[in-house]
Design a protein around this motif. Structure first.
Motif, PDB file in Angstrom:
ATOM      1  N   ILE A   1      -6.573   5.016  -4.984  1.00  0.00           N
ATOM      2  CA  ILE A   1      -6.511   3.569  -4.743  1.00  0.00           C
ATOM      3  C   ILE A   1      -5.387   3.231  -3.764  1.00  0.00           C
ATOM      4  O   ILE A   1      -5.553   2.423  -2.844  1.00  0.00           O
ATOM      5  N   GLY A   2      -4.207   3.840  -3.953  1.00  0.00           N
ATOM      6  CA  GLY A   2      -3.088   3.577  -3.052  1.00  0.00           C
ATOM      7  C   GLY A   2      -3.408   3.987  -1.625  1.00  0.00           C
ATOM      8  O   GLY A   2      -3.092   3.246  -0.678  1.00  0.00           O
TER       9      GLY A   2
ATOM     10  N   GLY B   1       0.815  -1.217   0.000  1.00  0.00           N
ATOM     11  CA  GLY B   1       0.000   0.000   0.000  1.00  0.00           C
ATOM     12  C   GLY B   1       0.843   1.260   0.000  1.00  0.00           C
ATOM     13  O   GLY B   1       0.556   2.219  -0.735  1.00  0.00           O
ATOM     14  N   ALA B   2       1.906   1.272   0.864  1.00  0.00           N
ATOM     15  CA  ALA B   2       2.761   2.457   0.913  1.00  0.00           C
ATOM     16  C   ALA B   2       3.477   2.675  -0.420  1.00  0.00           C
ATOM     17  O   ALA B   2       3.575   3.814  -0.927  1.00  0.00           O
ATOM     18  N   THR B   3       3.953   1.603  -1.035  1.00  0.00           N
ATOM     19  CA  THR B   3       4.650   1.723  -2.317  1.00  0.00           C
ATOM     20  C   THR B   3       3.689   2.185  -3.405  1.00  0.00           C
ATOM     21  O   THR B   3       4.018   3.053  -4.227  1.00  0.00           O
ATOM     22  N   LEU B   4       2.491   1.593  -3.411  1.00  0.00           N
ATOM     23  CA  LEU B   4       1.489   1.981  -4.416  1.00  0.00           C
ATOM     24  C   LEU B   4       1.083   3.437  -4.262  1.00  0.00           C
ATOM     25  O   LEU B   4       0.894   4.154  -5.257  1.00  0.00           O
TER      26      LEU B   4
ATOM     27  N   LEU C   1       3.405   5.793 -11.659  1.00  0.00           N
ATOM     28  CA  LEU C   1       2.896   4.539 -12.192  1.00  0.00           C
ATOM     29  C   LEU C   1       1.684   4.788 -13.082  1.00  0.00           C
ATOM     30  O   LEU C   1       1.548   4.184 -14.163  1.00  0.00           O
ATOM     31  N   GLY C   2       0.798   5.689 -12.648  1.00  0.00           N
ATOM     32  CA  GLY C   2      -0.369   6.018 -13.472  1.00  0.00           C
ATOM     33  C   GLY C   2       0.034   6.641 -14.791  1.00  0.00           C
ATOM     34  O   GLY C   2      -0.543   6.332 -15.848  1.00  0.00           O
TER      35      GLY C   2
ATOM     36  N   PRO D   1       9.907  -1.597  -9.399  1.00  0.00           N
ATOM     37  CA  PRO D   1      10.147  -1.122  -8.023  1.00  0.00           C
ATOM     38  C   PRO D   1       9.068  -1.585  -7.046  1.00  0.00           C
ATOM     39  O   PRO D   1       9.357  -1.937  -5.902  1.00  0.00           O
ATOM     40  N   PHE D   2       7.814  -1.611  -7.529  1.00  0.00           N
ATOM     41  CA  PHE D   2       6.707  -2.043  -6.666  1.00  0.00           C
ATOM     42  C   PHE D   2       6.887  -3.506  -6.255  1.00  0.00           C
ATOM     43  O   PHE D   2       6.836  -3.850  -5.068  1.00  0.00           O
ATOM     44  N   PHE D   3       7.120  -4.392  -7.235  1.00  0.00           N
ATOM     45  CA  PHE D   3       7.289  -5.815  -6.927  1.00  0.00           C
ATOM     46  C   PHE D   3       8.556  -6.071  -6.115  1.00  0.00           C
ATOM     47  O   PHE D   3       8.582  -6.953  -5.257  1.00  0.00           O
ATOM     48  N   LEU D   4       9.616  -5.286  -6.373  1.00  0.00           N
ATOM     49  CA  LEU D   4      10.861  -5.456  -5.619  1.00  0.00           C
ATOM     50  C   LEU D   4      10.649  -5.168  -4.136  1.00  0.00           C
ATOM     51  O   LEU D   4      11.085  -5.933  -3.266  1.00  0.00           O
ATOM     52  N   LEU D   5       9.961  -4.064  -3.839  1.00  0.00           N
ATOM     53  CA  LEU D   5       9.708  -3.721  -2.437  1.00  0.00           C
ATOM     54  C   LEU D   5       8.781  -4.734  -1.771  1.00  0.00           C
ATOM     55  O   LEU D   5       8.933  -5.049  -0.582  1.00  0.00           O
ATOM     56  N   VAL D   6       7.816  -5.266  -2.528  1.00  0.00           N
ATOM     57  CA  VAL D   6       6.920  -6.276  -1.963  1.00  0.00           C
ATOM     58  C   VAL D   6       7.700  -7.554  -1.629  1.00  0.00           C
ATOM     59  O   VAL D   6       7.501  -8.170  -0.566  1.00  0.00           O
ATOM     60  N   VAL D   7       8.616  -7.963  -2.529  1.00  0.00           N
ATOM     61  CA  VAL D   7       9.427  -9.154  -2.276  1.00  0.00           C
ATOM     62  C   VAL D   7      10.326  -8.942  -1.058  1.00  0.00           C
ATOM     63  O   VAL D   7      10.478  -9.826  -0.207  1.00  0.00           O
ATOM     64  N   ILE D   8      10.925  -7.740  -0.940  1.00  0.00           N
ATOM     65  CA  ILE D   8      11.775  -7.440   0.216  1.00  0.00           C
ATOM     66  C   ILE D   8      10.966  -7.508   1.510  1.00  0.00           C
ATOM     67  O   ILE D   8      11.418  -8.058   2.526  1.00  0.00           O
ATOM     68  N   ALA D   9       9.743  -6.975   1.474  1.00  0.00           N
ATOM     69  CA  ALA D   9       8.886  -7.018   2.666  1.00  0.00           C
ATOM     70  C   ALA D   9       8.527  -8.455   3.029  1.00  0.00           C
ATOM     71  O   ALA D   9       8.520  -8.838   4.209  1.00  0.00           O
TER      72      ALA D   9
END
Length: 353
Positions: A163-164, A16-19, A26-27, A68-76
């Protein structure tokens, strides 16, 4: 120990924070990709290779924008286990377990206390997140309808930001589920680690040994020590007796020992056996009750005699050597020593009197 709710909360909050932070960029990137994909050029449409190249470029641009979004999610996702126990790599979970295919086991797990707790947690999560999401949508319904009045570029950016922000707030509501689940998981984990009384008894028996077996081993050790002790009696120089209660065998090798050593000792039945073996192997017996009691009390097998008993034992050994000389050469039979100089404090009988 692990808490799936905590891991889910960390991943959702990071997402959520990244989005929310990337909503504008991104939009804009997605808008450009869609705009480029909807452009129609008749000349290019007839060239299939150009169409595939354009699709590849758009896919690459979308992947680059979302990376970047998927990278931060994987790190989390990878860092969430560190909050409780750290990483635990194991291939055990990959091993096939055919017992899981048993429907009766599955039904048993469903209706177990753990299954009931998981059901309550799932219902609580659905109700909580659904309620928060409904409230957020209702509160922002005006902003949602206002998107239709904006230009496509601004609408996409504002929609991504909206949305984010809503996703972040809905994910934040998970903190209430985590606050309940985490203490329960800690309590359940430590409860499973506790040992029952039977397990404690079994572990004590395994670590300390079976008392009956240990007693049997000690008895065998005592018997072996007694046999070794008895085997030393034929080599002794003299056996000092009480005359019936105690018997102590002494040995002295000039040049090899600093002082006479105790090679055997015993009381009552053991003393009688010592006297019997000494007589059998022609080892001199000397009745000296105070010395026998002092040696028995203040020495152990293999010990040198105490320095305070040197004088008394010297008289005994002198008598033994004279007796040995008489048996080999003849002459006057030596008189057994009497009134040996035994300090009163070393004689248990005199010390307690």
């Amino acid at each position: 120990m692990q808490s799936r709710e905590l891991a889910t909360f960390v991943v959702l909050m990071a997402s959520g924070a990244t989005l929310w932070m990337m909503a504008g960029n991104l939009g804009q990137a997605m808008s450009n990709i869609v705009r480029g994909g909807l452009q129609f050029e008749p000349g290019i449409a007839r060239d299939s290779s150009h169409v595939m190249a354009q699709l590849s470029n758009q896919f690459f641009e979308a992947a680059l924008a979302l990376a970047p979004f998927f990278l931060l999610v994987v790190i989390a996702a990878l860092s969430s286990p560190l909050l409780l126990r750290g990483w635990l790599f194991s291939t055990k979970a990959l091993a096939p377990k055919f017992a899981r295919l048993n429907p009766f086991s599955g039904i048993k797990r469903m209706f177990s206390s753990q299954g009931l707790i998981e059901l309550v947690k799932s219902l609580a999560k659905v109700g909580l997140l659904g309620g928060v999401a409904t409230w957020l949508i209702w509160s922002n319904v005006g902003a949602i309808f206002a998107l239709s009045l904006e230009t496509p570029t601004n609408a996409i950016q504002h929609m991504g930001d909206l949305i984010g922000r809503m996703f972040l707030l809905v994910s934040g509501a998970m903190i209430f589920v985590v606050a309940i689940d985490l203490p329960y998981q800690l309590w359940s984990h430590y409860k499973k680690l506790r040992m029952s009384k039977e397990e404690l008894r079994r572990e004590a028996k395994e670590s300390e040994g079976d008392p009956h077996l240990k007693a049997h081993i000690r008895a065998q050790q005592r018997e072996m020590a007694r046999r070794r002790m008895m085997s030393e009696i034929p080599t002794a120089d003299v056996v000092v007796t009480n005359p019936t209660h105690y018997a102590v065998a002494l040995k002295y090798s000039e040049g090899k020992m600093r002082a006479p050593r105790v090679v055997a000792k015993g009381a009552d039945a053991v003393a009688a056996k010592i006297r019997e073996l000494a007589a059998e192997h022609k080892v001199p017996l000397l009745e000296a009750p105070p010395l026998a009691r002092a040696l028995f009390r203040h020495t152990e097998l293999g010990d040198e005699i105490p320095a305070t008993l040197y004088a008394a034992v010297a008289e005994v050994l002198a008598y033994v050597f004279q007796l040995r000389h008489y048996k080999e050469v003849g002459g006057v039979y030596p008189d057994a020593p009497t009134a040996l100089p035994v300090p009163p404090e070393l004689d248990p009988l005199q010390a307690t009197a």
